[in-house]
Motif scaffolding. Structure first.
Motif, PDB file in Angstrom:
ATOM      1  N   GLU A  35      66.684 -48.811   1.313  1.00 36.12           N
ATOM      2  CA  GLU A  35      67.643 -47.781   1.722  1.00 36.12           C
ATOM      3  C   GLU A  35      68.009 -46.856   0.559  1.00 36.12           C
ATOM      4  O   GLU A  35      68.236 -45.667   0.758  1.00 36.12           O
ATOM      5  CB  GLU A  35      68.892 -48.419   2.332  1.00 36.12           C
ATOM      6  CG  GLU A  35      68.635 -49.039   3.701  1.00 36.12           C
ATOM      7  CD  GLU A  35      68.144 -48.019   4.719  1.00 36.12           C
ATOM      8  OE1 GLU A  35      68.912 -47.124   5.099  1.00 36.12           O
ATOM      9  OE2 GLU A  35      66.965 -48.116   5.135  1.00 36.12           O
ATOM     10  N   VAL A  36      68.040 -47.374  -0.653  1.00 35.85           N
ATOM     11  CA  VAL A  36      68.273 -46.516  -1.825  1.00 35.85           C
ATOM     12  C   VAL A  36      67.151 -45.493  -1.931  1.00 35.85           C
ATOM     13  O   VAL A  36      67.395 -44.305  -2.158  1.00 35.85           O
ATOM     14  CB  VAL A  36      68.411 -47.358  -3.117  1.00 35.85           C
ATOM     15  CG1 VAL A  36      68.250 -46.489  -4.354  1.00 35.85           C
ATOM     16  CG2 VAL A  36      69.749 -48.082  -3.151  1.00 35.85           C
ATOM     17  N   ARG A  37      65.900 -45.937  -1.769  1.00 35.61           N
ATOM     18  CA  ARG A  37      64.761 -44.994  -1.825  1.00 35.61           C
ATOM     19  C   ARG A  37      64.850 -43.968  -0.697  1.00 35.61           C
ATOM     20  O   ARG A  37      64.560 -42.800  -0.892  1.00 35.61           O
ATOM     21  CB  ARG A  37      63.436 -45.755  -1.731  1.00 35.61           C
ATOM     22  CG  ARG A  37      62.999 -46.396  -3.021  1.00 35.61           C
ATOM     23  CD  ARG A  37      61.566 -46.921  -2.960  1.00 35.61           C
ATOM     24  NE  ARG A  37      61.333 -47.889  -1.894  1.00 35.61           N
ATOM     25  CZ  ARG A  37      61.636 -49.184  -1.953  1.00 35.61           C
ATOM     26  NH1 ARG A  37      62.204 -49.675  -3.034  1.00 35.61           N
ATOM     27  NH2 ARG A  37      61.371 -49.981  -0.932  1.00 35.61           N
ATOM     28  N   ARG A  38      65.249 -44.412   0.484  1.00 34.17           N
ATOM     29  CA  ARG A  38      65.294 -43.529   1.655  1.00 34.17           C
ATOM     30  C   ARG A  38      66.437 -42.521   1.581  1.00 34.17           C
ATOM     31  O   ARG A  38      66.260 -41.332   1.829  1.00 34.17           O
ATOM     32  CB  ARG A  38      65.426 -44.377   2.932  1.00 34.17           C
ATOM     33  CG  ARG A  38      65.340 -43.578   4.214  1.00 34.17           C
ATOM     34  CD  ARG A  38      65.492 -44.468   5.440  1.00 34.17           C
ATOM     35  NE  ARG A  38      66.849 -44.934   5.657  1.00 34.17           N
ATOM     36  CZ  ARG A  38      67.825 -44.209   6.206  1.00 34.17           C
ATOM     37  NH1 ARG A  38      67.592 -42.977   6.595  1.00 34.17           N
ATOM     38  NH2 ARG A  38      69.030 -44.717   6.368  1.00 34.17           N
ATOM     39  N   VAL A  39      67.637 -42.981   1.205  1.00 34.08           N
ATOM     40  CA  VAL A  39      68.850 -42.163   1.274  1.00 34.08           C
ATOM     41  C   VAL A  39      69.129 -41.400  -0.032  1.00 34.08           C
ATOM     42  O   VAL A  39      69.768 -40.368  -0.023  1.00 34.08           O
ATOM     43  CB  VAL A  39      70.060 -43.061   1.659  1.00 34.08           C
ATOM     44  CG1 VAL A  39      71.358 -42.294   1.668  1.00 34.08           C
ATOM     45  CG2 VAL A  39      69.823 -43.708   3.006  1.00 34.08           C
ATOM     46  N   ARG A  40      68.663 -41.935  -1.150  1.00 38.13           N
ATOM     47  CA  ARG A  40      68.839 -41.309  -2.472  1.00 38.13           C
ATOM     48  C   ARG A  40      70.308 -41.098  -2.864  1.00 38.13           C
ATOM     49  O   ARG A  40      70.742 -39.955  -3.135  1.00 38.13           O
ATOM     50  CB  ARG A  40      68.106 -39.983  -2.541  1.00 38.13           C
ATOM     51  CG  ARG A  40      66.624 -40.099  -2.257  1.00 38.13           C
ATOM     52  CD  ARG A  40      65.862 -40.009  -3.540  1.00 38.13           C
ATOM     53  NE  ARG A  40      64.436 -40.123  -3.327  1.00 38.13           N
ATOM     54  CZ  ARG A  40      63.709 -41.078  -3.891  1.00 38.13           C
ATOM     55  NH1 ARG A  40      64.272 -41.960  -4.658  1.00 38.13           N
ATOM     56  NH2 ARG A  40      62.414 -41.127  -3.684  1.00 38.13           N
ATOM     57  N   PRO A  41      71.108 -42.178  -2.927  1.00 37.78           N
ATOM     58  CA  PRO A  41      72.493 -42.010  -3.383  1.00 37.78           C
ATOM     59  C   PRO A  41      72.521 -41.700  -4.878  1.00 37.78           C
ATOM     60  O   PRO A  41      71.534 -41.929  -5.586  1.00 37.78           O
ATOM     61  CB  PRO A  41      73.111 -43.394  -3.112  1.00 37.78           C
ATOM     62  CG  PRO A  41      71.959 -44.334  -3.258  1.00 37.78           C
ATOM     63  CD  PRO A  41      70.769 -43.581  -2.694  1.00 37.78           C
ATOM     64  N   ASP A  42      73.654 -41.187  -5.352  1.00 35.63           N
ATOM     65  CA  ASP A  42      73.800 -40.936  -6.783  1.00 35.63           C
ATOM     66  C   ASP A  42      73.899 -42.247  -7.556  1.00 35.63           C
ATOM     67  O   ASP A  42      73.418 -42.344  -8.677  1.00 35.63           O
ATOM     68  CB  ASP A  42      75.029 -40.063  -7.037  1.00 35.63           C
ATOM     69  CG  ASP A  42      74.833 -38.677  -6.446  1.00 35.63           C
ATOM     70  OD1 ASP A  42      73.882 -37.988  -6.868  1.00 35.63           O
ATOM     71  OD2 ASP A  42      75.592 -38.303  -5.539  1.00 35.63           O
ATOM     72  N   PHE A  43      74.524 -43.242  -6.969  1.00 34.18           N
ATOM     73  CA  PHE A  43      74.513 -44.588  -7.533  1.00 34.18           C
ATOM     74  C   PHE A  43      74.882 -45.613  -6.474  1.00 34.18           C
ATOM     75  O   PHE A  43      75.325 -45.262  -5.387  1.00 34.18           O
ATOM     76  CB  PHE A  43      75.379 -44.714  -8.794  1.00 34.18           C
ATOM     77  CG  PHE A  43      76.843 -44.434  -8.626  1.00 34.18           C
ATOM     78  CD1 PHE A  43      77.753 -45.463  -8.377  1.00 34.18           C
ATOM     79  CD2 PHE A  43      77.340 -43.144  -8.756  1.00 34.18           C
ATOM     80  CE1 PHE A  43      79.101 -45.207  -8.245  1.00 34.18           C
ATOM     81  CE2 PHE A  43      78.688 -42.882  -8.630  1.00 34.18           C
ATOM     82  CZ  PHE A  43      79.574 -43.916  -8.372  1.00 34.18           C
ATOM     83  N   LEU A  44      74.654 -46.873  -6.810  1.00 31.64           N
ATOM     84  CA  LEU A  44      74.846 -48.004  -5.911  1.00 31.64           C
ATOM     85  C   LEU A  44      75.904 -48.928  -6.491  1.00 31.64           C
ATOM     86  O   LEU A  44      75.885 -49.207  -7.687  1.00 31.64           O
ATOM     87  CB  LEU A  44      73.525 -48.767  -5.756  1.00 31.64           C
ATOM     88  CG  LEU A  44      73.537 -50.127  -5.068  1.00 31.64           C
ATOM     89  CD1 LEU A  44      73.909 -49.994  -3.588  1.00 31.64           C
ATOM     90  CD2 LEU A  44      72.169 -50.796  -5.213  1.00 31.64           C
TER      91      LEU A  44
END
Length: 175
Positions: A119-128
């Motif tokens: 989901e990080v790869r898909r959504v591209r948040p600034d950080f997790l």
């Protein structure tokens, strides 16, 4: 010119404590820390992306031994799991709306390490932001940690929020 809000993904999960159908101690701590230390009063400057990586029981029977099951039993189990996940996200979304910070929330089924990194790869948040149970080295060998996996494999900066000793149940593996 108004800039886009900072997109913060917060991974949330259900408590593992028997009879406690609420957010885990660690994910609640990570969420609250994000609001207090990152968002603060700048609610328009952030958008929280609330991801629940839902892990289903291997057999779906919540620790009940069962030999026979009908198709209806499995349909009811799927509906119950979906309702539990929605109830969990509702808690976090409600908190966001109470303070006026934008959010999106969704459920993905599967192994939390794989789901979160995908989901990080898909959504591209600034950080997790992820919570941590604070397991010792011996327990990590058997249980593993989602937070350590995310630090190594997520394609964005990762902040790990540890729970305090006072917040820990008697068994640290519980959350």
């Amino acid at each position: 010119m108004e800039s886009e809000p900072t997109r913060v993904m917060v991974a949330v999960n259900e408590s593992t404590i028997k009879g406690y159908p609420h957010a885990s101690i660690s994910s609640k701590k990570a969420f609250e820390w994000t609001l207090k230390k990152i968002v603060r009063s700048n609610t328009s400057g952030f958008k929280l992306l609330l991801l629940h990586a839902q892990v289903q029981d291997e057999d779906g029977f919540d620790d009940v031994d069962s030999i026979y099951a009908s198709p209806d039993d499995f349909r009811h189990m799927r509906e119950r799991n979906k309702a539990k996940g929605l109830h969990l996200l509702e808690f976090f979304v409600q908190k966001c709306h109470e303070i006026g910070v934008g959010c999106e929330a969704w459920i993905r089924k599967g192994d939390p390490t794989e789901v979160i990194c995908h989901e990080v790869r898909r959504v591209r948040p600034d950080f997790l932001v992820v919570g941590s149970r604070g397991l010792g080295p011996f327990q990590k060998v058997f249980v593993g940690t989602v937070s350590e996996f995310c630090v190594k494999h997520a394609e964005c900066p990762v902040i790990i929020i540890k729970r305090s000793a006072e917040e820990s149940p008697q068994d640290p593996a519980d959350d």
